[in-house]
Scaffold this active site. Structure first.
Site, short mmCIF file in Angstrom:
data_model
loop_
_atom_site.label_atom_id
_atom_site.label_comp_id
_atom_site.label_asym_id
_atom_site.label_seq_id
_atom_site.Cartn_x
_atom_site.Cartn_y
_atom_site.Cartn_z
N LYS A 35 -9.01 31.97 6.84
CA LYS A 35 -10.36 32.51 6.65
C LYS A 35 -10.91 32.07 5.30
O LYS A 35 -12.08 31.70 5.18
CB LYS A 35 -10.33 34.05 6.70
CG LYS A 35 -10.20 34.64 8.08
CD LYS A 35 -10.46 36.15 8.04
CE LYS A 35 -10.03 36.81 9.32
NZ LYS A 35 -10.13 38.26 9.30
N ARG A 154 -24.96 47.85 10.31
CA ARG A 154 -24.68 47.63 11.73
C ARG A 154 -24.48 46.14 11.96
O ARG A 154 -25.26 45.33 11.44
CB ARG A 154 -25.87 48.08 12.59
CG ARG A 154 -26.13 49.56 12.58
CD ARG A 154 -27.52 49.88 13.04
NE ARG A 154 -28.53 49.25 12.18
CZ ARG A 154 -29.84 49.25 12.42
NH1 ARG A 154 -30.32 49.80 13.51
NH2 ARG A 154 -30.68 48.67 11.58
N LYS A 204 -19.44 59.57 6.18
CA LYS A 204 -19.36 58.41 7.09
C LYS A 204 -18.85 58.80 8.48
O LYS A 204 -19.45 58.44 9.51
CB LYS A 204 -18.47 57.33 6.46
CG LYS A 204 -18.22 56.13 7.34
CD LYS A 204 -19.45 55.30 7.60
CE LYS A 204 -19.18 54.32 8.70
NZ LYS A 204 -20.26 53.40 8.96
N PHE A 249 -30.73 55.85 19.22
CA PHE A 249 -29.39 56.19 19.73
C PHE A 249 -29.43 57.24 20.84
O PHE A 249 -28.44 57.90 21.11
CB PHE A 249 -28.46 56.63 18.58
CG PHE A 249 -27.97 55.46 17.79
CD1 PHE A 249 -26.70 54.94 18.00
CD2 PHE A 249 -28.78 54.84 16.85
CE1 PHE A 249 -26.25 53.83 17.31
CE2 PHE A 249 -28.34 53.73 16.16
CZ PHE A 249 -27.08 53.23 16.38
N CYS A 260 -16.37 50.49 15.45
CA CYS A 260 -16.55 51.72 14.65
C CYS A 260 -16.57 53.00 15.46
O CYS A 260 -15.73 53.87 15.26
CB CYS A 260 -17.82 51.59 13.82
SG CYS A 260 -17.63 50.40 12.48
P1 NAD Z 1 -12.38 43.33 9.51
O1 NAD Z 1 -11.10 43.48 10.24
O2 NAD Z 1 -13.46 42.46 10.03
O3 NAD Z 1 -12.08 42.85 8.01
C1 NAD Z 1 -11.03 43.31 7.21
C2 NAD Z 1 -10.48 42.11 6.44
O4 NAD Z 1 -9.63 42.57 5.39
C3 NAD Z 1 -9.66 41.16 7.30
O5 NAD Z 1 -10.19 39.86 7.20
C4 NAD Z 1 -8.25 41.24 6.68
O6 NAD Z 1 -7.54 40.03 6.77
C5 NAD Z 1 -8.57 41.62 5.25
N1 NAD Z 1 -7.47 42.26 4.50
C6 NAD Z 1 -6.68 43.27 4.90
N2 NAD Z 1 -5.82 43.61 3.93
C7 NAD Z 1 -6.07 42.79 2.87
C8 NAD Z 1 -5.53 42.63 1.57
N3 NAD Z 1 -4.52 43.40 1.12
N4 NAD Z 1 -6.03 41.67 0.77
C9 NAD Z 1 -7.04 40.88 1.19
N5 NAD Z 1 -7.61 40.97 2.41
C10 NAD Z 1 -7.13 41.92 3.24
O7 NAD Z 1 -12.92 44.82 9.33
P2 NAD Z 1 -14.45 45.28 9.13
O8 NAD Z 1 -15.14 45.35 10.44
O9 NAD Z 1 -15.05 44.53 8.00
O10 NAD Z 1 -14.20 46.79 8.68
C11 NAD Z 1 -13.65 47.10 7.42
C12 NAD Z 1 -13.82 48.59 7.19
O11 NAD Z 1 -15.22 48.92 7.11
C13 NAD Z 1 -13.25 49.48 8.30
O12 NAD Z 1 -12.77 50.67 7.72
C14 NAD Z 1 -14.48 49.78 9.16
O13 NAD Z 1 -14.35 50.99 9.86
C15 NAD Z 1 -15.54 49.89 8.10
N6 NAD Z 1 -16.92 49.60 8.57
C16 NAD Z 1 -17.12 48.59 9.46
C17 NAD Z 1 -18.42 48.31 9.87
C18 NAD Z 1 -18.68 47.23 10.88
O14 NAD Z 1 -19.79 47.19 11.42
N7 NAD Z 1 -17.76 46.34 11.16
C19 NAD Z 1 -19.51 49.06 9.37
C20 NAD Z 1 -19.24 50.06 8.44
C21 NAD Z 1 -17.94 50.32 8.05
#
Ligand code: NAD
Length: 435
Positions: A35, A154, A204, A249, A260
């Site tokens: 990545k 979102r 949240k 919604f 989520c």
């Molecule tokens: P994701 O899986 O897309 O991304 C997480 C990333 O973190 C991955 O690429 C992973 O390889 C990396 N990672 C994990 N441990 C690591 C470390 N020690 N060092 C470096 N990189 C590391 O997840 P996401 O969708 O971005 O969600 C992340 C958080 O945000 C979750 O808690 C989710 O609930 C929250 N969130 C997500 C959204 C959404 O729309 N996706 C919106 C709001 C909140």
């Protein structure tokens, strides 16, 4: 300001790119080397409108950098955002091991004061564990603060949501951390909720649970409408016009999915139960969502009689339009069920085909993928609208009628005008509308 981000996923990358676009210097650390390699070339690991262009621009301007080296990021940054995944465990409680790992790694390299901010969605009181993990892993005494700044973006409109939020929630336990975070967000023209960390964490989960509750409420209404002949579109629109309720919604359909809502609702149920609280309200929200697929399939059976041996087109795979995210996508739940019943599946999506193939492998003639909807609809016995992509909404209905073997559409998103479908000679089964 100098900003560090742990995790280059949806939230981490959007956070990094957006802060850099506001003039900050950003260092994103991502543990998956592949990545990082792509990110350095300006290629996001997922599809999000506008993100690739902005990422490339920020790289050109030298405002953002990517690495696997958490030590360099920790030394570089004044503020560190933890944006790692918090996926659900078997029992529904979130797996917080990525959070712990990030906290431990930051601690090992902490030499000066930093604010370490949870942006990932975490259970209330997680900051206690982050603070403790950092303190236990420090090489020598260093001052630091843990704060909470949940993210409400979102997928599909992540940049816009990040840069123009409805509100910013900042949970802090010190004036120092509060002032640093207020300075970071000083140009954002929206309400800023400055509160204690537990309240920020809770906001949240409460927010996502409430939104899911609205969707399930609309779906419950759609069940009543289908049995009584009422029209769920009219009913939800009318109740939503009450400003205390709101139309957003409040849309009936095949149910919510994504990375989520399903996980956050399950987590919130678990968090409440561990505190000895009756969480049956949210259990019902989840149960109503779970039965959406059953209801959809029985409607399909009502139209097709037998599923076995029929060719069924799935229009839309991603859990919502404008993303290639297929986590908890209703399309895949539906596809698995239809395969079990012996259907041949043709799945269409403009962006999510590659992700879907990894989760639900291509296996012609049983399972085939298409990035052209008309090819997917060729000789189909029925089409199921699962994701309301523009490409699906704009299909030429006369052509659809011409190429399908039997012109039947079951619509899990109510994207078509029933009258137009009737005129085109297509049998139409919308959601929550008896037709
Ligand atoms: P994701 O899986 O897309 O991304 C997480 C990333 O973190 C991955 O690429 C992973 O390889 C990396 N990672 C994990 N441990 C690591 C470390 N020690 N060092 C470096 N990189 C590391 O997840 P996401 O969708 O971005 O969600 C992340 C958080 O945000 C979750 O808690 C989710 O609930 C929250 N969130 C997500 C959204 C959404 O729309 N996706 C919106 C709001 C909140």
């Amino acid at each position: 300001m100098k900003i560090g981000v742990v995790g280059g996923g949806y939230v981490g990358l959007t956070t990094g790119v957006c802060f850099s676009s506001l003039g900050h210097d950003v260092f994103v650390v991502e543990k998956v080397e592949e990545k990082v390699k792509k990110l350095k070339e300006g290629i996001p690991p997922f599809y999000e409108p506008g993100l690739e262009e902005l990422l490339k621009k920020m790289l050109m301007e030298g405002k953002i950098r990517f690495s696997t080296n958490i030590k360099e990021m920790t030394e570089f940054s004044e503020i560190i955002f933890i944006c790692v995944g918090t996926p659900p465990k078997e029992d529904g409680y979130p797996d917080l091991s990525q959070i712990e790992e990030a906290a431990r790694e930051i601690a090992l390299h902490l030499r000066d004061y930093r604010v370490i901010v949870e942006k990932s969605t975490v259970p209330v009181r997680t900051s206690y564990w982050i603070e403790r993990t950092i303190r236990l892993n420090l090489h020598r005494p260093v001052e630091f603060d843990v704060a909470s700044n949940p993210e409400f973006l979102r997928e599909g409109s992540a940049i816009k949501d990040f840069l123009n939020p409805d509100r910013i929630v900042i949970g802090v336990s010190s004036e120092r951390a509060k002032n640093i975070l207020l300075e970071l967000y000083k140009d954002f023209q929206c309400p800023k909720i400055i509160t204690d960390i537990s309240s920020a964490e809770l906001i949240k989960h409460a927010s996502n649970s409430f939104l899911a509750m609205k969707i399930s409420f609309a779906n419950l209404l759609s069940e009543i409408c289908e049995k009584t002949g009422a029209n769920v579109e009219v009913v939800t629109h009318a109740i939503g016009l009450d400003r205390r309720i709101g139309t957003d919604f409040l849309k009936a359909g095949i149910g919510y999915g994504g990375s989520c809502f399903p996980k956050d609702i399950k987590a919130f149920i678990k968090i409440g139960e561990e505190l000895g609280i009756d969480m049956s309200l949210l259990k019902d929200v989840h149960n109503i969502n779970e039965r959406r697929i059953d209801i959809f399939i029985s409607k399909l059976k009502g139209a097709l009689w037998n599923i076995k041996g029929k060719t069924i087109t799935i229009l839309g795979i991603s859990f919502k339009p404008d993303t290639d995210d297929i986590r908890e996508a209703p399309s895949l739940k539906l596809s698995r069920r239809l395969r079990e019943e012996g259907a041949y599946l043709k799945l269409y999506d403009p962006k999510a085909v590659e992700n879907a193939k990894r989760e639900f492998p291509e296996n012609p003639p049983e399972v085939e993928y298409f990035s052209d909807p008309y090819l997917a609809l060729q000789n189909a016995d029925a089409a199921c609208v699962v994701t309301e992509w523009e490409e699906v909404k704009k299909l030429d209905l006369k052509e659809v009628k011409r190429i399908m073997r039997t012109p039947i559409i079951v619509d899990g998103r109510n994207v078509y005008n029933p009258q137009l479908l009737r005129e085109a000679g297509i049998e139409y089964y919308p959601t929550g509308i008896k037709f």
